[in-house]
Design a protein around this motif. Structure first.
Motif, PDB file in Angstrom:
ATOM      1  N   ALA A   1       0.841  -1.200   0.000  1.00 16.75           N
ATOM      2  CA  ALA A   1       0.000   0.000   0.000  1.00 16.75           C
ATOM      3  C   ALA A   1       0.874   1.247   0.000  1.00 16.75           C
ATOM      4  N   VAL A   2       0.305   2.358  -0.433  1.00 14.11           N
ATOM      5  CA  VAL A   2       1.044   3.619  -0.535  1.00 14.11           C
ATOM      6  C   VAL A   2       0.289   4.723   0.196  1.00 14.11           C
ATOM      7  N   THR A   3       1.012   5.467   1.031  1.00 15.09           N
ATOM      8  CA  THR A   3       0.454   6.626   1.713  1.00 15.09           C
ATOM      9  C   THR A   3       1.142   7.890   1.216  1.00 15.09           C
TER      10      THR A   3
ATOM     11  N   VAL B   1      -1.777   9.622  -7.013  1.00 10.45           N
ATOM     12  CA  VAL B   1      -2.168   8.251  -6.669  1.00 10.45           C
ATOM     13  C   VAL B   1      -3.275   7.688  -7.550  1.00 10.45           C
TER      14      VAL B   1
ATOM     15  N   LEU C   1      -2.062   4.806  -9.429  1.00 12.79           N
ATOM     16  CA  LEU C   1      -1.820   3.691  -8.521  1.00 12.79           C
ATOM     17  C   LEU C   1      -3.127   2.992  -8.166  1.00 12.79           C
ATOM     18  N   ARG C   2      -4.137   3.786  -7.853  1.00 11.80           N
ATOM     19  CA  ARG C   2      -5.442   3.206  -7.510  1.00 11.80           C
ATOM     20  C   ARG C   2      -6.030   2.443  -8.690  1.00 11.80           C
TER      21      ARG C   2
ATOM     22  N   CYS D   1      -4.381   2.904  -1.392  1.00 10.87           N
ATOM     23  CA  CYS D   1      -3.713   4.183  -1.114  1.00 10.87           C
ATOM     24  C   CYS D   1      -4.430   4.952  -0.009  1.00 10.87           C
ATOM     25  N   SER D   2      -3.662   5.737   0.720  1.00 11.83           N
ATOM     26  CA  SER D   2      -4.241   6.644   1.714  1.00 11.83           C
ATOM     27  C   SER D   2      -3.544   7.987   1.634  1.00 11.83           C
TER      28      SER D   2
ATOM     29  N   MET E   1      -9.761   7.814   0.443  1.00 16.49           N
ATOM     30  CA  MET E   1      -8.399   7.566   0.925  1.00 16.49           C
ATOM     31  C   MET E   1      -8.182   8.021   2.359  1.00 16.49           C
TER      32      MET E   1
END
Length: 410
Positions: A264-266, A291, A294-295, A301-302, A345
């Motif tokens: 996951a990516v923040t 993002v 990415l999504r 993602c957040s 997110m």
């Protein structure tokens, strides 16, 4: 039934629906178009009601220290250096008081779940851990606070740090972090963090690839380690500013790799805007990763706050909606669906990142609700909608009344 929320607008099965929400004890008992119930009622007045917002990445232990630090370069190295100097005078009481200020601001803006990174190293020992653990107990009525122990000043180059991380996990932390770009051997730090996480069945949440160039990126290595350890869905990375510098083709390839690995990516827009691009005098890179691609690739993602009122980020009021709006501004988010994605997110997608199985507005789910002064998810972000009130486990946690204009009477 103990409480009924009337005239709420709720996102259900992809659509906004007008509903009443019946609450019994700490749980949602029923969701219906209209409820006949002899119970206390709160009128949502047609506003959007969402599950409590989630702060996936924040540093409560070093918040509110601007009065103790200098910001002259605005670089990552300076921020670490100044914070390390300030940490020498930290006490449990001091950390608790500063963290409480920021935590209460977040609560008043609708945050009900939070993962806070806590620095452990031989210089500060377990002081931060003890302070934030006590804070978590004291504010459990309003927020679920999860501790992530991590080595801000290095691991392989900072003897004694690994033992403290292990102590933090033994004492209840369920997540371990990393900051490999401050280690003399970044990949050795990553290797050790994965090994420790496996030993303690812990989640991993890394600071990763925070730099002004694309040199020395570690995201692909982290993906490989995630697959090697079978830790897909249990690894998050924050910052990854280096990805913002990649060509579209290279970005897409890494996005696919990240999605396949279950990493996951923040995105931390306030910090990254402040720290990045300091070595440039024109065409300054801003460092905020878009993002949406990415999504679309399937990455969880957040959007989160990171730091508040310290050398890493000399701003902050605890509002996740403001941070999501900032991200939308920087990354040219304008389509209604993408704006709604920004709200996702800081709610549902953030819950997925933290692997929360007791989240969301559904019958039998927790009565953790926030009423926002907006009619749609997109409007929440575009208009910086104010949270009006919150309910945590069925009881009120905060109220923010609408402003009143005093129109003169002729």
């Amino acid at each position: 039934m103990d409480l009924v929320i009337r005239n709420a607008r709720v996102l259900l099965d992809g659509d906004i629906r007008p509903v009443d929400i019946g609450i019994a004890g700490s749980a949602i008992a029923v969701i219906a178009s209209h409820l006949d119930a002899d119970a206390r009622a709160i009128d949502a007045e047609g506003c959007l009601v969402v599950p409590g917002m989630i702060e996936t990445h924040i540093h409560l232990d070093k918040t509110c220290i601007l009065d103790r630090c200098r910001i002259e370069e605005g670089t990552v190295a300076e921020a670490v250096r100044e914070t390390a100097r300030a940490k020498r005078s930290f006490t449990v009481e001091d950390i608790y008081a500063r963290a409480r200020t920021t935590l209460e601001r977040g609560i008043s803006h609708g945050t009900m779940r939070m993962r806070t990174h806590v620095e452990l190293d031989p210089g500060i020992g377990m002081i931060g851990f003890e302070a934030i653990s006590q804070l978590a107990r004291d504010y459990a009525w309003a927020v679920d606070l999860e501790l992530c122990v991590f080595p801000q000043e290095g691991l392989t180059n900072n003897p004694g740090t690994e033992e403290l991380l292990i102590e933090g996990l033994r004492r209840g932390a369920r997540t371990i972090g990393a900051a490999p770009y401050f280690d003399s051997d970044p990949r050795a730090q990553i290797d050790r963090i994965f090994a420790i996480a496996r030993d303690f069945d812990a989640e991993i949440d890394m600071h990763l690839d925070l730099a002004d160039s694309a040199d020395g990126m570690q995201i692909e290595y982290v993906c490989r380690k995630t697959e090697e350890y079978g830790w897909g869905g249990r690894v998050a990375v924050g910052h990854v500013t280096q990805m913002s510098l990649l060509s579209r083709k290279r970005f897409a390839a890494i996005a696919t790799e990240v999605a396949n690995a279950g990493v996951a990516v923040t995105v931390l827009p306030s910090t990254d805007l402040h720290l990045m691009g300091r070595s440039h005098d024109h065409a300054i890179p801003r460092g905020v990763v878009p993002v949406e691609p990415l999504r679309q690739a399937g990455v969880t993602c957040s959007i989160s706050t990171n730091n508040v009122l310290n050398p890493f980020t000399p701003y902050g009021d605890g509002s996740l909606i403001r941070i999501a709006n900032l991200y939308a501004n920087v990354c040219h988010v304008s389509r209604p669906g993408d704006l709604a994605g920004c709200l996702d997110m800081i709610t549902t997608s953030a819950a997925r990142l933290m692997r929360l199985d007791d989240y969301g507005i559904r019958e039998g789910g927790p009565a953790d609700l926030v009423c926002l002064d907006a009619g749609s998810a997109a409007e929440v972000i575009s208009a910086l909608a104010q949270p009006l009130w919150g309910i945590k486990r069925g009881r009120p946690s905060f109220t923010r009344p609408r402003p009143v204009l005093h129109v003169p009477v002729n």
